[in-house]
Write an enzyme that holds these catalytic residues in place. Structure first.
Site, PDB file in Angstrom:
ATOM      1  N   SER A 182       0.802  -1.223   0.000  1.00 35.36           N
ATOM      2  CA  SER A 182       0.000   0.000   0.000  1.00 35.36           C
ATOM      3  C   SER A 182       0.832   1.269   0.000  1.00 35.36           C
ATOM      4  O   SER A 182       0.341   2.328  -0.394  1.00 35.36           O
ATOM      5  CB  SER A 182      -0.939   0.011   1.212  1.00 35.36           C
ATOM      6  OG  SER A 182      -0.203  -0.064   2.424  1.00 35.36           O
ATOM      7  N   HIS A 228      -0.498   6.159   6.101  1.00 36.04           N
ATOM      8  CA  HIS A 228      -0.470   5.900   4.658  1.00 36.04           C
ATOM      9  C   HIS A 228      -0.180   7.180   3.892  1.00 36.04           C
ATOM     10  O   HIS A 228      -0.462   8.281   4.374  1.00 36.04           O
ATOM     11  CB  HIS A 228      -1.783   5.259   4.200  1.00 36.04           C
ATOM     12  CG  HIS A 228      -1.801   3.790   4.426  1.00 36.04           C
ATOM     13  ND1 HIS A 228      -1.946   3.250   5.676  1.00 36.04           N
ATOM     14  CD2 HIS A 228      -1.649   2.750   3.572  1.00 36.04           C
ATOM     15  CE1 HIS A 228      -1.895   1.930   5.583  1.00 36.04           C
ATOM     16  NE2 HIS A 228      -1.713   1.601   4.321  1.00 36.04           N
TER      17      HIS A 228
END
Length: 280
Positions: free
Chosen positions: A42, A259
């Site tokens: 990710s 993230h």
């Protein structure tokens, strides 16, 4: 590198992709391989809730503005983006689920450039950060868990083997391995929800240890390691929300703590693209 994405993925209806016999046996066909192939988890795949690529497998939460796509646009390269959220090193060889082919299947004799960003899930970074540093009172710097270092170091053999397999499947390719940028410094901020400055620095030290492992294996196996720490020093989680490269626990940009934001993917893409250009 997260478990939230797995929960999202399991509720999604995903079409099953056809897999050729060559892909099943892990052997590229003579004409196989996109010119540029992006592999990873990710950290390379997504900007969270922003700009989701609805043509990609939903479980991968892949973005239309992730670093690989931005690199391809800047350099004018055809791209086969196989990055997939929650991926671990074994997922380079195997399917993560219906509709997600093994990432290495994209490689072949025609491949000239490979970017690789993977390993944080193998080292259980999310579990340690959220379960040990954020969830426990008193922080994690003063009650260090020695298993964290050993889990980071333990990814080295699998990482080395993956680099060798990439070279076997794409013998003409230059492989670029990018590490993990600056998430935190020795400071805290309201968005970190009480994380102590010492703990912030401790978490960052673990990402830098992970960088050291990956950089060593890249050097030893013919890949180009790309450092992204220096370029991101001023853009950690406590930077202005419009410029920070990663979302903190209050993930107002991506909805995915720890993230990359769109600014982060752009920043990483600039560093990677410059590294690729320097080898041409």
């Amino acid at each position: 590198m997260n478990n939230w994405l797995r929960a999202i993925a399991t509720t999604s209806m995903i079409a099953t992709a056809a897999i050729t016999p060559a892909a099943v046996h892990g052997q590229p066909t003579p004409e196989a391989g996109a010119r540029y192939v992006a592999l990873g988890d990710s950290g390379a795949a997504t900007t969270g809730a922003i700009n989701l690529d609805l043509t990609a497998p939903l479980r991968c939460v892949r973005s239309t503005t992730n670093a690989p796509k931005l690199v391809a646009q800047r350099l004018g390269l055809s791209l086969d983006d196989r990055t997939c959220s929650a991926a671990k090193i074994p997922d380079l060889y195997r399917s993560q689920g219906a509709g997600v082919a093994p990432q290495l299947d994209a490689l072949g004799p025609a491949t000239e450039i490979v970017t690789l960003h993977i390993g944080a899930n193998d080292a259980d970074m999310t579990e340690y950060i959220l379960g040990h540093c954020h969830a426990k009172p008193g922080g994690c710097a003063t009650v260090a868990d020695p298993r964290w270092d050993s889990d980071i170091d333990a990814i080295a053999p699998a990482y080395a083997a993956a680099l060798d397999e990439i070279a076997r499947r794409a013998p003409k390719a230059t492989v670029f391995v990018d590490g993990w940028p600056t998430y935190l410094t020795d400071a805290s901020c309201p968005a970190m929800l009480g994380l102590l400055p010492a703990d912030a620095a401790y978490i960052q030290s673990k990402f830098e240890r992970l960088n050291s492992v990956v950089a060593r294996e890249a050097e030893n196996h013919g890949a180009v390691y790309i450092d992204t720490v220096a370029a991101s020093k001023e853009f950690g989680m406590c930077a202005d929300p419009s410029t920070r490269w990663f979302d903190p626990l209050v993930a107002d940009r991506t909805l995915l703590p720890y993230h990359p934001t769109l600014a982060g993917q752009r920043g990483v893409a600039d560093v990677i693209a410059s590294a690729i250009e320097a080898t041409r």
